[in-house]
Design a protein around this motif. Structure first.
Motif, mmCIF file in Angstrom:
data_model
loop_
_atom_site.group_PDB
_atom_site.id
_atom_site.type_symbol
_atom_site.label_atom_id
_atom_site.label_comp_id
_atom_site.label_asym_id
_atom_site.label_seq_id
_atom_site.Cartn_x
_atom_site.Cartn_y
_atom_site.Cartn_z
ATOM 1 N N ILE A 50 73.616 34.104 56.064
ATOM 2 C CA ILE A 50 73.162 35.026 55.872
ATOM 3 C C ILE A 50 71.619 35.174 55.219
ATOM 4 O O ILE A 50 70.809 36.034 55.298
ATOM 5 N N ALA A 51 71.610 34.164 53.955
ATOM 6 C CA ALA A 51 70.304 34.042 53.547
ATOM 7 C C ALA A 51 69.137 33.734 54.440
ATOM 8 O O ALA A 51 68.069 34.026 54.324
ATOM 9 N N SER A 52 69.700 32.948 55.376
ATOM 10 C CA SER A 52 68.585 32.389 56.271
ATOM 11 C C SER A 52 68.319 33.487 57.239
ATOM 12 O O SER A 52 66.976 33.679 57.450
ATOM 13 N N LEU A 53 69.272 34.232 57.568
ATOM 14 C CA LEU A 53 68.896 35.409 58.673
ATOM 15 C C LEU A 53 68.025 36.197 57.806
ATOM 16 O O LEU A 53 67.101 37.098 58.358
ATOM 17 N N VAL A 54 68.312 36.748 56.639
ATOM 18 C CA VAL A 54 67.800 37.631 55.895
ATOM 19 C C VAL A 54 66.197 37.014 55.266
ATOM 20 O O VAL A 54 65.317 37.630 55.579
ATOM 21 N N PHE A 55 66.479 36.053 54.517
ATOM 22 C CA PHE A 55 65.434 35.523 53.790
ATOM 23 C C PHE A 55 64.360 34.704 54.585
ATOM 24 O O PHE A 55 63.152 34.734 54.094
ATOM 25 N N VAL A 56 64.533 34.370 55.622
ATOM 26 C CA VAL A 56 63.689 33.366 56.573
ATOM 27 C C VAL A 56 63.298 34.376 57.849
ATOM 28 O O VAL A 56 62.372 34.863 57.995
ATOM 29 N N TYR A 57 64.270 34.674 58.680
ATOM 30 C CA TYR A 57 63.901 35.382 59.662
ATOM 31 C C TYR A 57 63.743 36.795 59.180
ATOM 32 O O TYR A 57 62.742 37.551 59.981
ATOM 33 N N GLY A 58 64.612 37.656 58.814
ATOM 34 C CA GLY A 58 64.253 38.934 58.421
ATOM 35 C C GLY A 58 62.818 39.056 57.619
ATOM 36 O O GLY A 58 62.148 40.222 58.074
ATOM 37 N N PHE A 59 62.521 38.196 56.802
ATOM 38 C CA PHE A 59 61.113 38.377 55.921
ATOM 39 C C PHE A 59 60.075 38.061 56.762
ATOM 40 O O PHE A 59 59.291 38.652 56.639
ATOM 41 N N ILE A 60 60.508 37.173 57.908
ATOM 42 C CA ILE A 60 59.101 36.827 58.832
ATOM 43 C C ILE A 60 58.884 38.193 59.556
ATOM 44 O O ILE A 60 57.780 38.715 59.731
ATOM 45 N N LEU A 61 60.102 38.784 60.114
ATOM 46 C CA LEU A 61 59.881 40.244 60.850
ATOM 47 C C LEU A 61 59.131 41.006 59.842
ATOM 48 O O LEU A 61 58.487 41.948 60.345
ATOM 49 N N TRP A 62 59.529 41.125 58.570
ATOM 50 C CA TRP A 62 59.093 42.047 57.473
ATOM 51 C C TRP A 62 57.575 41.835 57.464
ATOM 52 O O TRP A 62 56.699 43.035 57.639
ATOM 53 N N THR A 63 57.258 40.531 57.543
ATOM 54 C CA THR A 63 55.731 40.431 57.242
ATOM 55 C C THR A 63 55.063 40.525 58.393
ATOM 56 O O THR A 63 53.945 41.233 58.415
ATOM 57 N N ALA A 64 55.690 40.383 59.747
ATOM 58 C CA ALA A 64 54.926 40.543 60.961
ATOM 59 C C ALA A 64 54.828 42.341 60.957
ATOM 60 O O ALA A 64 53.792 42.412 61.485
ATOM 61 N N TRP A 65 55.639 42.950 60.442
ATOM 62 C CA TRP A 65 55.656 44.329 60.448
ATOM 63 C C TRP A 65 54.403 44.951 59.905
ATOM 64 O O TRP A 65 53.509 45.703 60.228
ATOM 65 N N LEU A 66 54.475 44.134 58.565
ATOM 66 C CA LEU A 66 53.336 44.704 57.787
ATOM 67 C C LEU A 66 51.839 44.469 58.162
ATOM 68 O O LEU A 66 50.946 45.159 57.958
ATOM 69 N N SER A 67 52.126 43.300 58.952
ATOM 70 C CA SER A 67 50.825 42.916 59.486
ATOM 71 C C SER A 67 50.214 43.905 60.455
ATOM 72 O O SER A 67 49.193 43.955 61.126
ATOM 73 N N PHE A 68 51.022 44.796 61.122
ATOM 74 C CA PHE A 68 50.789 45.731 61.948
ATOM 75 C C PHE A 68 50.497 47.251 61.485
ATOM 76 O O PHE A 68 50.809 48.291 62.059
ATOM 77 N N THR A 69 50.259 47.161 60.198
ATOM 78 C CA THR A 69 50.250 48.459 59.480
ATOM 79 C C THR A 69 48.670 48.523 58.726
ATOM 80 O O THR A 69 48.217 47.301 58.630
ATOM 81 N N LYS A 70 48.279 49.484 58.182
ATOM 82 C CA LYS A 70 47.211 49.571 57.191
ATOM 83 C C LYS A 70 47.502 49.667 55.862
ATOM 84 O O LYS A 70 46.981 49.976 54.947
ATOM 85 N N SER A 71 48.563 48.681 55.538
ATOM 86 C CA SER A 71 49.035 48.202 54.310
ATOM 87 C C SER A 71 47.833 47.837 53.332
ATOM 88 O O SER A 71 47.268 46.802 53.715
ATOM 89 N N LYS A 72 47.725 48.376 52.161
ATOM 90 C CA LYS A 72 46.700 47.882 51.222
ATOM 91 C C LYS A 72 47.352 47.247 50.087
ATOM 92 O O LYS A 72 47.932 46.127 49.778
ATOM 93 N N MET A 73 47.365 47.979 49.105
ATOM 94 C CA MET A 73 47.924 47.642 47.637
ATOM 95 C C MET A 73 49.320 47.685 47.723
ATOM 96 O O MET A 73 50.141 47.008 47.397
ATOM 97 N N LEU A 74 49.863 48.951 48.442
ATOM 98 C CA LEU A 74 51.332 49.205 48.601
ATOM 99 C C LEU A 74 51.695 49.030 50.227
ATOM 100 O O LEU A 74 50.784 49.322 50.969
ATOM 101 N N PRO A 75 52.736 48.526 50.535
ATOM 102 C CA PRO A 75 53.055 48.509 51.800
ATOM 103 C C PRO A 75 53.552 49.776 52.470
ATOM 104 O O PRO A 75 53.819 50.575 51.776
ATOM 105 N N ARG A 76 52.970 50.041 53.605
ATOM 106 C CA ARG A 76 53.139 51.244 54.472
ATOM 107 C C ARG A 76 53.692 50.845 55.690
ATOM 108 O O ARG A 76 53.525 49.577 55.986
ATOM 109 N N TYR A 77 54.535 51.690 56.341
ATOM 110 C CA TYR A 77 55.108 51.006 57.606
ATOM 111 C C TYR A 77 54.910 51.914 58.813
ATOM 112 O O TYR A 77 55.526 51.754 60.027
ATOM 113 N N GLU A 78 53.702 52.633 58.718
ATOM 114 C CA GLU A 78 53.221 53.173 60.147
ATOM 115 C C GLU A 78 52.509 52.153 60.944
ATOM 116 O O GLU A 78 51.657 51.757 60.481
#
Lengths: 322, 282
Positions: A50-78
């Motif tokens: 679970i740790a690997s799934l969430v903290f490695v793979y999940g977080f990679i996806l999360w970061t990837a998602w952030l990279s497709f947003t206009k997040s600046k100081m705070l994360p945005r998810y559009e």
């Protein structure tokens, strides 16, 4: 010490008390305990899974998602498309970081490999003080890159460090100001990085050399091959897998290099020694450009996977066959 | 070419060609350590008048005293983070390795491959989400948060170590015990753990070195109260407000290096075993 560790894991896994010592010895236990026993191994690895799934793979996806947003100081998810990647590749500083990585990485790998192989071969000549020498060559691996950076920074300080040493030894025209020269500063990182990692490469090759079958070498010698021929035609070619491993590991160290730059040059003078790792840190944390920082992290991941996946694949394959 | 490697006596020239470079390399590797030590016992006046390798005429421990007063708190912080993180990640790694070799199930190889990827990712790619998570858990800037992070991202390596060690133990050991009715934990306790001494040492040394020397997680996730020594050292060295005290910097750097150096000197063999096991056998 080993005795107390499994107790901690019980706490971590939240297992019922006493399960560690409960062996299913009775018939009753076999029914219930049997299913528990069947599940126990899976339960034990579940937290890591679970740790690997969430903290490695999940977080990679999360970061990837952030990279497709206009997040600046705070994360945005559009969803904002590739805007951050466009910004990234239009950013001169990112190009400098990537070019620096190429310069640093290739020189770092080359120097470590050449010196590592050379020292390993020399050490393999039945040296009387091999143990002591090996200890000396390898101790830098025990140090933090921050310590290494601090030491080399002091030694490379223009006017006070090596420069002054050479002057007082009589070489008065000696000049060495790479640390403060934007064009040359990246090479100081190569010097310090290679100093730290060469011993490690040496250890890898020494292990490889010791693993070579003596019979082959003796046979070649009987056939009249000289030492040089034996090294260039037999020994070094047979170390190919070690070259491969060392290359992967060094490449991986190069891409992740962050501490060494922070301690040695702080990315400077100016931004002349920025690497992708320091770029990401600067934009994601110091400049509050979460989207852009995420995009740079995703590109870094792509680079590392490009190096490492072929390695992992070949390792796992050889394991299944062996 | 002289007959050097395999058979017997060597000519003096061949000896010089082997020993000469080896000694030069030794000097090159030792240079920074010697410079750090010498610098750390000189006064600033002597640093300015002498050179890197000039011996101190009036050795002083003042830089060490100053470095210790600045760094001791961070030194302790590092230990507070390292000890639990090493213990927990090693224990989990041992259990994982045990399951992945002796209690295989459908998909356990896949699981291992999945975990292994964690050894290789650049941590930049998880920094931001983890910062967010630690914030939400109330662990931001705490030692607990750093312990958590080091355990999570150390798991892959510790599992790899134990898995590669246990895979070489004969399966019959476990099979025989199972026939005798011994359960999962009994087998681990009574049979596997007593055989695990060498790999526990290797794993503990590896994790200790990694976590003690960590900078990235430290600089991102610590606050001034939980700051580990690497981050504190970098702050001290990179301070631009006061005049540079190279002697204090070097003493501080040696303090930060001391624990891992001591481990290396005391257990160098296992240290190298960890490096090569983690690397070559991947």
């Amino acid at each position: 010490m080993p005795k107390s560790e499994p107790l901690k894991i019980d706490a971590v896994l939240d297992l019922p008390e006493g399960s560690a010592t409960q062996a299913p010895t009775t018939a009753v236990n076999r029914g219930w305990g049997g299913t528990l026993e069947a599940w126990l191994p899976k339960l034990v690895v579940a937290p890591s899974f679970i740790a690997s799934l969430v903290f490695v793979y999940g977080f990679i996806l999360w970061t990837a998602w952030l990279s497709f947003t206009k997040s600046k100081m705070l994360p945005r998810y559009e969803w904002a498309g590739f805007i951050q990647y466009q910004k990234l590749w239009a950013n001169e500083r990112w190009w400098i970081a990537c070019k620096n990585l190429l310069t640093f990485g290739s020189l770092f790998i080359l120097i470590c490999l050449v010196l590592g192989v050379l020292i390993a071969i020399l050490l393999d000549q039945r040296i009387r003080i091999e143990g002591a020498l090996r200890t000396i060559y390898l101790y830098p691996m025990a140090l933090s890159f921050i310590v290494t950076g601090t030491a080399w920074r002091w030694m490379l300080t223009p006017g006070l460090g090596l420069e002054k040493l050479m002057h007082s030894w009589g070489w008065t025209s000696f000049e060495f100001a790479w640390l403060v020269d934007p064009k040359m500063a990246i090479y100081t990182i190569v010097i310090a990085g290679a100093w730290q990692s060469t011993g490690f490469v040496m250890a890898l090759f020494l292990a490889g050399l010791r693993g070579i079958d003596d019979a082959i070498i003796k046979a070649a010698r009987v056939d009249g091959a000289g030492t040089w021929r034996i090294y260039t035609r037999i020994i070094i070619p047979s170390l190919r897998p070690v070259f491969f491993s060392a290359f992967m590991i060094l490449g991986h160290i190069a891409v992740k290099s962050f501490d060494l730059v922070m301690a040695l040059t702080g990315g400077g003078p100016g931004i002349s020694t920025d690497l992708p790792a320091t770029y990401m840190y600067t934009y994601a944390f110091a400049r509050s450009q979460i989207g852009l920082g995420s995009a740079s992290a995703v590109v870094m991941l792509g680079g590392v996977l490009g190096i490492v996946l072929p390695y992992l694949y070949s390792e796992l394959r050889s394991k299944n066959h062996g | 070419m002289a007959e050097t490697t395999l058979d017997g006596k060597r000519s003096p020239l061949a000896r010089a060609l082997v020993y000469g470079p080896l000694i030069l390399f030794a000097a090159y590797f030792l240079l920074p350590l010697v410079v750090m030590l010498l610098t750390s016992i000189k006064s600033m006046a002597e640093i300015n008048s002498g050179n890197l390798l000039s011996l101190p005429t009036a050795p002083t421990l003042e830089p060490w005293r100053k470095a210790w007063s600045e760094m001791s708190g961070y030194f302790l912080n590092s230990f507070i983070i390292v000890v639990p993180a090493v213990a927990i990640s090693t224990a989990i790694g041992a259990f994982n390795g045990f399951v992945l070799t002796k209690w295989r199930f459908r998909g356990s190889e896949l699981l291992f491959g999945m975990l292994l990827v964690g050894c290789f990712i650049p941590f930049q790619v998880i920094l931001l989400p983890m910062a967010r998570l630690l914030g939400q858990l109330g662990l931001a800037g705490t030692s607990g948060g750093l312990i958590f992070v080091h355990v999570v991202y150390g798991l892959a390596f510790t599992t790899l170590f134990f898995r590669n060690f246990y895979v070489a133990l004969p399966d019959e050991l476990v099979k025989a015990a199972r026939i005798d009715g011994a359960g999962f934990f009994t087998i681990f306790w009574r049979i596997i753990l007593p055989l695990s001494g060498p790999i526990i040492v290797v794993c503990v040394i590896w994790q200790f070195t990694q976590i003690w020397n960590d900078f990235l997680f430290g600089v991102v996730y610590s606050s001034s109260e939980s700051r580990p020594i690497t981050v504190a050292l970098n702050n001290v060295v990179n301070t631009t407000t006061t005049a540079k005290e190279y002697n204090v910097n070097m003493a501080a750097a040696l303090l930060a290096a001391a624990p891992t150096l001591v481990v290396y000197v005391l257990a160098g063999k296992h240290f190298v075993a960890g490096l090569t096991a983690g690397a070559v056998k991947g």
